[in-house]
Design an enzyme around this catalytic site. Structure first.
Site, PDB file in Angstrom:
ATOM      1  N   GLU A 138       0.865  -1.107   0.114  1.00 49.65           N
ATOM      2  CA  GLU A 138       0.041  -0.079   0.107  1.00 49.65           C
ATOM      3  C   GLU A 138       0.947   1.021   0.204  1.00 49.65           C
ATOM      4  O   GLU A 138       2.110   1.359   0.417  1.00 49.65           O
ATOM      5  CB  GLU A 138      -1.098   0.019   0.962  1.00 49.65           C
ATOM      6  CG  GLU A 138      -2.026  -1.062   1.245  1.00 49.65           C
ATOM      7  CD  GLU A 138      -3.106  -0.702   0.014  1.00 49.65           C
ATOM      8  OE1 GLU A 138      -3.098   0.225  -0.501  1.00 49.65           O
ATOM      9  OE2 GLU A 138      -3.838  -1.907  -0.165  1.00 49.65           O
ATOM     10  N   TYR A 169       3.866  -4.605  -8.860  1.00 52.79           N
ATOM     11  CA  TYR A 169       2.405  -5.081  -8.804  1.00 52.79           C
ATOM     12  C   TYR A 169       2.497  -6.110  -9.987  1.00 52.79           C
ATOM     13  O   TYR A 169       1.879  -7.318  -9.755  1.00 52.79           O
ATOM     14  CB  TYR A 169       1.446  -4.065  -9.052  1.00 52.79           C
ATOM     15  CG  TYR A 169       1.004  -3.609  -7.698  1.00 52.79           C
ATOM     16  CD1 TYR A 169      -0.016  -4.160  -7.154  1.00 52.79           C
ATOM     17  CD2 TYR A 169       1.466  -2.582  -6.981  1.00 52.79           C
ATOM     18  CE1 TYR A 169      -0.647  -3.745  -5.692  1.00 52.79           C
ATOM     19  CE2 TYR A 169       1.137  -2.248  -5.757  1.00 52.79           C
ATOM     20  CZ  TYR A 169      -0.152  -2.909  -5.175  1.00 52.79           C
ATOM     21  OH  TYR A 169      -0.512  -2.113  -3.855  1.00 52.79           O
ATOM     22  N   ARG A 205      -8.376  11.760  -8.371  1.00 51.14           N
ATOM     23  CA  ARG A 205      -8.727  11.205  -9.226  1.00 51.14           C
ATOM     24  C   ARG A 205     -10.147  11.469  -9.507  1.00 51.14           C
ATOM     25  O   ARG A 205     -10.858  11.349 -10.505  1.00 51.14           O
ATOM     26  CB  ARG A 205      -8.591   9.660  -9.039  1.00 51.14           C
ATOM     27  CG  ARG A 205      -9.329   8.758  -7.890  1.00 51.14           C
ATOM     28  CD  ARG A 205      -8.907   7.347  -7.896  1.00 51.14           C
ATOM     29  NE  ARG A 205      -9.568   6.456  -6.904  1.00 51.14           N
ATOM     30  CZ  ARG A 205      -9.535   5.481  -6.682  1.00 51.14           C
ATOM     31  NH1 ARG A 205      -8.726   4.604  -7.308  1.00 51.14           N
ATOM     32  NH2 ARG A 205     -10.137   4.627  -5.794  1.00 51.14           N
ATOM     33  N   ASN A 249      -5.534   5.771  -6.425  1.00 53.43           N
ATOM     34  CA  ASN A 249      -6.088   6.261  -5.163  1.00 53.43           C
ATOM     35  C   ASN A 249      -5.368   7.357  -4.425  1.00 53.43           C
ATOM     36  O   ASN A 249      -5.871   8.167  -3.514  1.00 53.43           O
ATOM     37  CB  ASN A 249      -6.768   5.328  -4.156  1.00 53.43           C
ATOM     38  CG  ASN A 249      -5.766   4.286  -3.633  1.00 53.43           C
ATOM     39  OD1 ASN A 249      -4.640   4.880  -3.442  1.00 53.43           O
ATOM     40  ND2 ASN A 249      -6.270   3.014  -3.372  1.00 53.43           N
ATOM     41  N   GLU A 258      -2.064  -2.543 -10.250  1.00 54.17           N
ATOM     42  CA  GLU A 258      -2.731  -3.277 -11.181  1.00 54.17           C
ATOM     43  C   GLU A 258      -3.572  -2.450 -12.056  1.00 54.17           C
ATOM     44  O   GLU A 258      -4.125  -2.767 -13.210  1.00 54.17           O
ATOM     45  CB  GLU A 258      -3.505  -4.379 -10.601  1.00 54.17           C
ATOM     46  CG  GLU A 258      -4.769  -4.033  -9.978  1.00 54.17           C
ATOM     47  CD  GLU A 258      -4.625  -3.367  -8.596  1.00 54.17           C
ATOM     48  OE1 GLU A 258      -5.513  -2.756  -8.077  1.00 54.17           O
ATOM     49  OE2 GLU A 258      -3.484  -3.233  -7.903  1.00 54.17           O
TER      50      GLU A 258
END
Length: 362
Positions: A138, A169, A205, A249, A258
């Site tokens: 994360e 990832y 975003r 995010n 991903e």
């Protein structure tokens, strides 16, 4: 003065016998016996079992390096497949059995699990040669900061390229000839799509999407839009879109997830929002994606997407990389454990992460 008498035959024979005896004694003491083979390290104890269960504090040369997975990340238990089969890493053994703690050369701790049991870790006894590894996939924005982590771990493992153990990832790899020929751009019936669950008005975003959607239609799915998709639907919807909003995010160095690789794998062009373009180009070909920072505004980006929709040749250029490469899925938790094991096996030096807080959270 009385002259010396020459040595008699008997005396000479005794001297010769003594010399022969001393030579035989020297040979017996200093020459390796044919019955006792010597090892490469100069010792005669060559019978090190490959299944040796010695603790980490008393490591034997030929046994496998053992890594204990303290708790599977997010509870997603992976099969303990062979590291040699998946990643060509030999001499490693993984276990999730805490009864083997004293025998483990390394222990992988997932950050989210550590933060709830930090007091337990601070009290734990650690074998002298055992390495504790902090693992996290994360971003800093999604990871709780804990000052007591400083000095607790020996190694780091994460998406950050400056980690001791780096695992992306996913990745772009050279494609076989069969896979190069097999790829065809899937049929498209949508211009832009976005599948998202985590919704927060403060996220860049979300703000960018709201502006972009004023200038073109974005087909939205996922929990945030009360249109959840199953795994099969997820890939089917994504491949039916010309462009996919690969919006992270949170925006941090190397945090490329991903969300970039999934559309590349199924045949959509990712429109990315995350770290700078230069960071993306360290992982994927420059012509395989569109970066929002290349445009002055969401409106300008929308106009460019419409242009590409009307110019098929220009659109297909985004897939030229598929002539030589393909996107490969990662086995994140398992790959972390295997690469941690390989690192510990190859690096025997003393290390400690003195300021994890400063390095990761800044």
């Amino acid at each position: 003065m009385k002259s010396e008498r020459p040595l008699g035959r008997r005396t000479l024979l005794l001297v010769l016998v003594a010399l022969l005896c001393s030579e035989g004694l020297f040979y017996a003491l200093y020459t390796p016996s044919a019955q006792t083979p010597r090892c490469s390290d100069g010792t005669s104890n060559c019978n090190h079992s490959k299944d040796d269960k010695s603790p980490a504090g008393r490591r034997t040369p030929d046994r496998s390096t053992v890594v204990l997975i303290w708790r599977w990340p997010y509870g997603h238990r992976a099969g303990l497949q062979s590291c040699s089969k998946l990643f060509q890493i030999i001499g490693c053994r993984l276990t999730a059995d805490r009864r083997e703690y004293d025998k483990a050369d390394g222990v992988m701790f997932h950050h989210k699990d550590v933060q709830g049991n930090l007091s337990e870790l601070l009290r734990m006894r650690r074998p002298p040669l055992q390495k504790w590894v902090w693992m996290n996939m994360e971003s800093p924005g999604n990871s709780r900061r804990r000052a007591h982590l400083d000095g607790l771990f020996n190694l780091t493992a994460s998406y950050r390229r400056d980690s001791d153990v780096w695992v992306s990832y996913e990745r772009i790899v050279e494609a076989s000839e069969d896979r190069q020929k097999a790829f065809k751009i899937p049929p498209k019936d949508k211009l832009v799509c976005w599948i998202v669950t985590h919704w927060n008005m403060r996220f860049r975003r979300v703000q960018y999407y709201r502006e972009l959607s004023k200038h073109l239609t974005v087909h939205t799915y996922g929990g945030a839009f009360e249109r959840p998709l199953g795994l099969q639907e997820y890939h089917s919807v994504m491949s039916s879109c010309k462009f996919y909003l690969s919006f992270e995010n949170s925006i941090h160095k190397d945090y490329i997830t991903e969300k970039l690789f999934n559309p590349m794998r199924v045949g959509a062009v990712p429109v990315v929002l995350g770290p700078p373009r230069e960071n993306y180009e360290e992982l994927v070909p420059a012509g395989s994606f569109i970066h929002v920072d290349d445009f002055k505004s969401p409106q300008e980006l929308a106009e460019h997407l419409v242009f590409l929709d009307q110019n098929q040749d220009a659109y297909e250029r985004f897939f030229r990389w598929r002539q030589h490469f393909t996107a490969e899925r990662s086995h994140l938790s398992l790959e972390h454990a295997c690469r941690i094991c390989d690192h510990i096996k190859r690096h025997k030096v003393y290390t400690v992460v003195k300021s994890l807080s400063k390095w990761f959270w800044g």
